[in-house]
Design a protein around this motif. Structure first.
Motif, short mmCIF file in Angstrom:
data_model
loop_
_atom_site.label_atom_id
_atom_site.label_comp_id
_atom_site.label_asym_id
_atom_site.label_seq_id
_atom_site.Cartn_x
_atom_site.Cartn_y
_atom_site.Cartn_z
N SER A 1 1.69 95.47 0.75
CA SER A 1 2.78 94.83 0.99
C SER A 1 2.22 93.10 1.46
N VAL A 2 3.21 92.41 1.03
CA VAL A 2 2.86 91.09 1.41
C VAL A 2 3.08 90.70 3.11
N ALA A 3 1.96 90.14 3.59
CA ALA A 3 1.90 89.73 5.03
C ALA A 3 2.24 88.25 5.11
N LEU A 4 3.27 87.92 5.64
CA LEU A 4 3.98 86.30 5.80
C LEU A 4 3.77 85.82 7.14
N GLU A 5 3.36 84.77 7.13
CA GLU A 5 3.41 84.16 8.51
C GLU A 5 3.78 82.66 8.37
N VAL A 6 4.75 82.17 9.30
CA VAL A 6 5.13 80.75 9.03
C VAL A 6 5.02 80.27 10.55
N GLY A 7 4.61 78.84 10.66
CA GLY A 7 4.62 78.23 11.96
C GLY A 7 4.85 76.74 11.61
N THR A 8 4.93 76.39 13.04
CA THR A 8 5.15 74.65 13.26
C THR A 8 4.47 74.15 14.39
N LYS A 9 4.19 72.86 14.42
CA LYS A 9 3.48 72.11 15.53
C LYS A 9 4.14 71.04 15.61
N ALA A 10 4.64 70.77 17.11
CA ALA A 10 5.30 69.30 17.45
C ALA A 10 4.65 68.82 18.38
N TYR A 11 4.32 67.51 18.21
CA TYR A 11 3.92 66.77 19.34
C TYR A 11 4.77 66.07 20.31
N ALA B 1 0.22 66.05 24.47
CA ALA B 1 0.77 67.13 24.63
C ALA B 1 1.40 67.43 23.10
N PHE B 2 1.15 68.86 22.98
CA PHE B 2 2.01 69.48 21.60
C PHE B 2 2.16 70.93 21.83
N ILE B 3 3.14 71.36 21.32
CA ILE B 3 3.53 72.77 21.28
C ILE B 3 3.43 73.44 19.82
N LYS B 4 3.07 74.69 19.90
CA LYS B 4 2.88 75.28 18.48
C LYS B 4 3.62 76.69 18.61
N ALA B 5 4.26 77.19 17.56
CA ALA B 5 4.92 78.43 17.18
C ALA B 5 4.98 78.85 16.07
N LYS B 6 4.60 80.15 15.95
CA LYS B 6 4.59 81.01 14.78
C LYS B 6 4.91 82.32 14.76
N ILE B 7 5.51 83.04 13.63
CA ILE B 7 5.95 84.19 13.71
C ILE B 7 5.73 85.11 12.26
N ASN B 8 5.21 86.29 12.28
CA ASN B 8 5.06 86.94 10.86
C ASN B 8 6.26 88.06 10.95
N ASN B 9 5.83 88.62 9.64
CA ASN B 9 6.95 89.56 9.23
C ASN B 9 6.66 90.85 9.88
N ALA B 10 5.76 90.98 10.87
CA ALA B 10 5.86 92.10 11.61
C ALA B 10 6.50 91.95 12.89
#
Length: 294
Positions: free
Chosen positions: A222-232, A237-246
């Protein structure tokens, strides 16, 4: 007349922007401390310690590096709490411009194992090639090359087992890289695993990216998918977030407390098991990293 071509990234750095966005600065597997110091004689020291939140094991690494930029020489010596010794010697731009030679030795005293890697890399506008000989494993000769022109990148890697007389591994990749975005497609592990990634600098303060991986050898492909972003948030300081299909959601926050002092905090949540134990339970993870540099 075409513009001069830049040196393309190495094979291992194809798709690096997306990999860094989705893989770095998420410290949720325990608590770690990193201390870096340097001397006027071009010697730097780095001490790392990590306590795994799951096993409670504490591991550490001590590294010293000496650099002689005038002669292109770098010597690195590392020693871990697993009683493993690593020595790396690099010589760059001395025999020929763009040529780098290196030797890496690893000795694991407790397991009585050793490895010796002899490597060379050659960089010129539009070309980045590398070759490594693993003396004790095979021996195995691995070579890769990346060519680039006007933002388009094409690369390939192959390993040849000298003892068995056969090609043991081959991979290929292609993509396009621009200052604001990059797209990369990998065909790995003898073309049995396929990965596609993209990176986009939306604005000076926001980055976004995604990666999809399809492994034909998996038990249930199956396809493992992950998306994320980074904001300064600001310059410190910066914050990052990501989520995958699991359903695993990860958040990282990094803050420069003062020059040379940085703190990072991470949290991973299993969104499909939010009613299970709290952040210290099996479904969720928290962690932190502190870096001191002088």
């Amino acid at each position: 007349m075409s513009l001069p071509q830049p040196v393309p990234p190495s094979w291992k750095d194809l798709g690096k922007s997306s990999n860094d966005l989705l893989g770095k600065d998420y410290h949720f597997n325990g608590t770690s401390l990193e201390v870096k110091t340097s001397t006027p004689s071009n010697v730097t020291f780095k001490v790392e310690g990590n306590r795994d939140s799951k096993s409670s094991h504490v591991t550490g690494n001590l590294e010293g590096k000496y650099s002689d930029k005038g002669h292109g020489l770098t010597i690195t010596q590392a020693w871990t709490t697993h009683n493993a010794l690593r020595t790396q010697i690099e010589l760059e731009n001395q025999i020929a411009k763009g040529l780098k030679l290196e030797t890496t030795t690893n000795f694991h005293l407790e397991k009585n194992t050793k490895s010796v890697l002899l490597g060379a890399a050659y960089k010129q506008p539009g070309l980045h090639s590398r070759a490594v000989l693993d003396v004790f494993k095979g021996p195995t000769f691995t070579a890769d090359a990346v060519v680039g022109r006007d933002g388009f990148l094409f690369g390939a890697e192959a390993s040849y087992n000298v003892t068995e007389g056969r090609v043991s591994k081959y991979s290929a990749a292609g993509g396009f890289s621009a200052p604001e975005y990059a797209v990369t497609l990998h065909c790995l592990s003898n073309f049995s695993t396929f990965a596609a990634s993209y990176y986009h600098r939306v604005s000076p303060d926001v980055e976004a990216g995604a990666k999809a991986v399809y492994d034909t050898n998996a038990t249930s492909p199956s396809v493992a998918l992950e998306v994320g972003t980074k904001a300064y948030l600001d310059s410190a300081a910066f914050i990052k977030a990501k989520i995958n299909n699991a359903g695993i959601l990860a958040v990282g926050y990094t803050q420069a407390l003062r020059p040379g002092v940085k703190a990072s905090f991470g949290l991973a949540l299993d969104t499909q098991r939010l009613n299970d134990a709290g952040p210290s339970g099996p479904a969720h993870k928290v962690g932190a990293q502190f870096v001191f540099e002088a």
